[in-house]
Write an enzyme that holds these catalytic residues in place. Sequence first.
Site, mmCIF file in Angstrom:
data_model
loop_
_atom_site.group_PDB
_atom_site.id
_atom_site.type_symbol
_atom_site.label_atom_id
_atom_site.label_comp_id
_atom_site.label_asym_id
_atom_site.label_seq_id
_atom_site.Cartn_x
_atom_site.Cartn_y
_atom_site.Cartn_z
ATOM 1 N N GLU A 10 9.233 9.902 -8.593
ATOM 2 C CA GLU A 10 9.762 10.280 -7.280
ATOM 3 C C GLU A 10 10.780 9.286 -6.745
ATOM 4 O OE1 GLU A 10 6.539 11.147 -4.608
ATOM 5 O OE2 GLU A 10 5.627 12.534 -6.026
ATOM 6 N N HIS B 215 8.120 1.174 -10.715
ATOM 7 C CA HIS B 215 6.945 0.782 -9.935
ATOM 8 C C HIS B 215 5.679 1.163 -10.687
ATOM 9 C CE1 HIS B 215 8.064 4.864 -8.661
ATOM 10 N NE2 HIS B 215 6.808 5.068 -8.288
ATOM 11 N N ARG C 76 0.834 -1.201 0.000
ATOM 12 C CA ARG C 76 0.000 0.000 0.000
ATOM 13 C C ARG C 76 0.869 1.252 0.000
ATOM 14 N NH1 ARG C 76 -4.685 -2.050 -0.211
ATOM 15 N NH2 ARG C 76 -5.170 -3.912 0.985
ATOM 16 N N ASN D 252 5.495 6.304 -13.744
ATOM 17 C CA ASN D 252 6.160 7.555 -14.086
ATOM 18 C C ASN D 252 7.628 7.245 -14.364
ATOM 19 O OD1 ASN D 252 3.773 9.066 -13.355
ATOM 20 N ND2 ASN D 252 4.342 8.717 -11.234
#
Length: 127
Positions: A105, A110, A34, A97
């Site tokens: 980030e 991921h 999560r 991304n």
Amino acid sequence: MAFAYDDTNIFARILRGEIPCNTVAENDHALAFRDIAPKAPVHVLVIPKGKYVSFDDFAANASDAEIAGFHRLCAQVVRAEGLGLDGGNAGFRAITNAGPHGVQEVPHYHLHIMGGRVMGPMVFLRD
């Protein structure tokens, strides 16, 4: 411009067990957990266990077993979280991304699996 893998990134540290996570699912090739700052009622990150910076790095350099294991874990998460289109569920968004323009980030590939509400427009365009 190529980006080198950074072994000190937070996901590498999670994989080494240095930082805890709220695990959703795991297999030999990937880990799902999560997001600590969820942007939707369901917000799960799926990361490969190998050292890949971005989607293109993973797709070009991961083994067939790693690619299959990663995507099968993504499908398992979608089903387990009740987001799949089977059974009348309303769906989800899967997004990744890459690099500065993609506003990545953490420099470890991921995939965000997000759902539980309408996700809104894909991108807000600016002038």
